[in-house]
Design a protein around this motif. Structure first.
Motif, PDB file in Angstrom:
ATOM      1  N   ASN A 162       0.820  -1.206   0.000  1.00 51.21           N
ATOM      2  CA  ASN A 162       0.000   0.000   0.000  1.00 51.21           C
ATOM      3  C   ASN A 162       0.857   1.260   0.000  1.00 51.21           C
ATOM      4  O   ASN A 162       0.462   2.279  -0.576  1.00 51.21           O
ATOM      5  CB  ASN A 162      -0.936  -0.001   1.211  1.00 51.21           C
ATOM      6  CG  ASN A 162      -2.120  -0.921   1.012  1.00 51.21           C
ATOM      7  OD1 ASN A 162      -2.537  -1.177  -0.112  1.00 51.21           O
ATOM      8  ND2 ASN A 162      -2.658  -1.439   2.101  1.00 51.21           N
ATOM      9  N   GLU A 166       0.483   4.121  -2.842  1.00 55.11           N
ATOM     10  CA  GLU A 166       0.233   5.521  -2.525  1.00 55.11           C
ATOM     11  C   GLU A 166       1.274   6.430  -3.166  1.00 55.11           C
ATOM     12  O   GLU A 166       0.948   7.548  -3.599  1.00 55.11           O
ATOM     13  CB  GLU A 166       0.211   5.705  -1.009  1.00 55.11           C
ATOM     14  CG  GLU A 166      -1.010   5.079  -0.349  1.00 55.11           C
ATOM     15  CD  GLU A 166      -0.947   5.157   1.157  1.00 55.11           C
ATOM     16  OE1 GLU A 166       0.057   5.697   1.685  1.00 55.11           O
ATOM     17  OE2 GLU A 166      -1.888   4.679   1.816  1.00 55.11           O
ATOM     18  N   HIS A 169       0.239   7.057  -6.527  1.00 55.79           N
ATOM     19  CA  HIS A 169      -1.097   7.668  -6.580  1.00 55.79           C
ATOM     20  C   HIS A 169      -2.147   6.685  -7.085  1.00 55.79           C
ATOM     21  O   HIS A 169      -3.052   7.047  -7.841  1.00 55.79           O
ATOM     22  CB  HIS A 169      -1.082   8.937  -7.451  1.00 55.79           C
ATOM     23  CG  HIS A 169      -0.107   9.973  -6.982  1.00 55.79           C
ATOM     24  ND1 HIS A 169      -0.321  10.748  -5.852  1.00 55.79           N
ATOM     25  CD2 HIS A 169       1.110  10.344  -7.476  1.00 55.79           C
ATOM     26  CE1 HIS A 169       0.719  11.568  -5.683  1.00 55.79           C
ATOM     27  NE2 HIS A 169       1.595  11.350  -6.654  1.00 55.79           N
ATOM     28  N   SER A 172      -5.307   2.153  -2.635  1.00 56.28           N
ATOM     29  CA  SER A 172      -4.840   1.068  -1.780  1.00 56.28           C
ATOM     30  C   SER A 172      -6.031   0.453  -1.060  1.00 56.28           C
ATOM     31  O   SER A 172      -7.124   1.015  -1.021  1.00 56.28           O
ATOM     32  CB  SER A 172      -3.823   1.585  -0.754  1.00 56.28           C
ATOM     33  OG  SER A 172      -4.415   2.575   0.076  1.00 56.28           O
TER      34      SER A 172
END
Length: 314
Positions: A162, A166, A169, A172
């Motif tokens: 995750n 992130e 972008h 998640s």
């Protein structure tokens, strides 16, 4: 006068085999068999005591209502445990998840990725082969519990996967909650691909270079050479690898237990975890042992299928 019949010692003797004749066939067979059997006798005795004995005892328990607690004496119940299993929705769910886990992680994941890595490293330089082999084999030699904790840290909500998503972008999610069976399947692929890669690397090295070079001269592309030349020549290695990967995957327990404990809500509960839950958490030893025998039957069916496929020569 008539002569008296001869009743001497010659007539009292029973006719027998002439001197120097060979011993009977049964005795000759025994004499040939004993020297070959005696060196194997200790190993056979150990197998009977530590393998056949426990299996026979488990078969006996599967037909009883043995429990860990609250029972003075078990009783014979026949096929009730097996009937109960096939009427249990949790058991049927575990069977389905076991098949998904085995197909995704063993038949497709480990087998395909191992073959791809073996084929790619054949043309790679020595440093690349060494680095790739070291990384893949390291995942294989890790203890199952350690590998489970590593993959748990990778897939958890605040885990590595995750964090990378992130940074890119991308959305998640909590993979161990939304897609637990796929998460544990990926973990098994990551841990077990090394075995397939090593087997396929050895099989590819045994293919004569003249055959592949002749196919290349004839204008066969890489995919055609792989499909029509390479795969038929390593077919027996493929069958053996599939069988061993399948049997190993059917018995995976620690990896799933560390990552999800079969949850959430039984979404990653395969047959080994269901068997453990019934036998040791619910104290139903007889029922859990019956589930273990059904798992053994599933593995036997897969083995018979692979052995049948391996009978035909290339």
């Amino acid at each position: 006068m008539t002569a008296a019949p001869h009743t001497g010692p010659d007539l009292a003797k029973t006719p027998g085999p002439p001197a120097g004749s060979p011993p009977p066939a049964g005795r000759r067979t025994l004499r040939r068999f004993l020297p070959r059997f005696l060196p194997l006798a200790p190993a056979l005795a150990l197998l009977l005591v530590f393998l056949a004995g426990p299996i026979a005892y488990c078969v006996l328990i599967a037909f009883t209502d043995l429990q860990l607690t609250g029972q003075a004496q078990e009783s014979f119940v026949g096929l009730d445990n097996f009937r109960r299993a096939f009427r249990d929705d949790a058991f049927l769910n575990a069977v389905w998840l076991t098949l998904v886990f085995t197909v995704v992680s063993a038949l497709v994941g480990q087998n395909t990725l191992g073959l791809a890595l073996a084929a790619l490293t054949q043309r790679a330089s020595k440093p690349v082969r060494t680095l790739t082999g070291g990384v893949v084999v390291t995942a294989w030699v890790l203890p199952e519990v350690v590998a489970g904790f590593l993959l748990y840290a990778f897939f958890r909500r605040e885990g590595t996967l995750n964090a990378v998503l992130e940074l890119l972008h991308l959305p998640s999610q909590n993979w161990l909650f939304t897609l637990p069976i796929l998460a544990v399947s990926f973990a098994n692929v990551w841990r077990g691909t090394a075995f397939s890669m090593l087997v396929y690397s050895a099989a590819l090295n045994e293919i004569p270079k003249e055959i592949t070079e002749a196919a290349e001269v004839d204008g066969a592309s890489g995919w055609r050479r792989m499909w029509h030349v390479t795969l038929p020549m390593i077919r027996r290695s493929i069958g053996t690898t599939l069988m061993l990967n399948t049997l190993q995957t059917l018995s995976v327990f620690g990896l799933i237990w560390v990552m999800t404990r079969g949850g959430p809500g039984g979404k990653s509960q395969t047959l080994p975890l269901f068997m453990y839950e019934q036998a040791f958490q619910n104290s139903l030893i007889g029922y859990g042992t019956a589930v273990a025998l059904l798992l053994l039957l599933v593995g036997s069916l897969f083995s018979l299928l692979y052995l049948r496929l391996l009978r035909t020569e290339v």
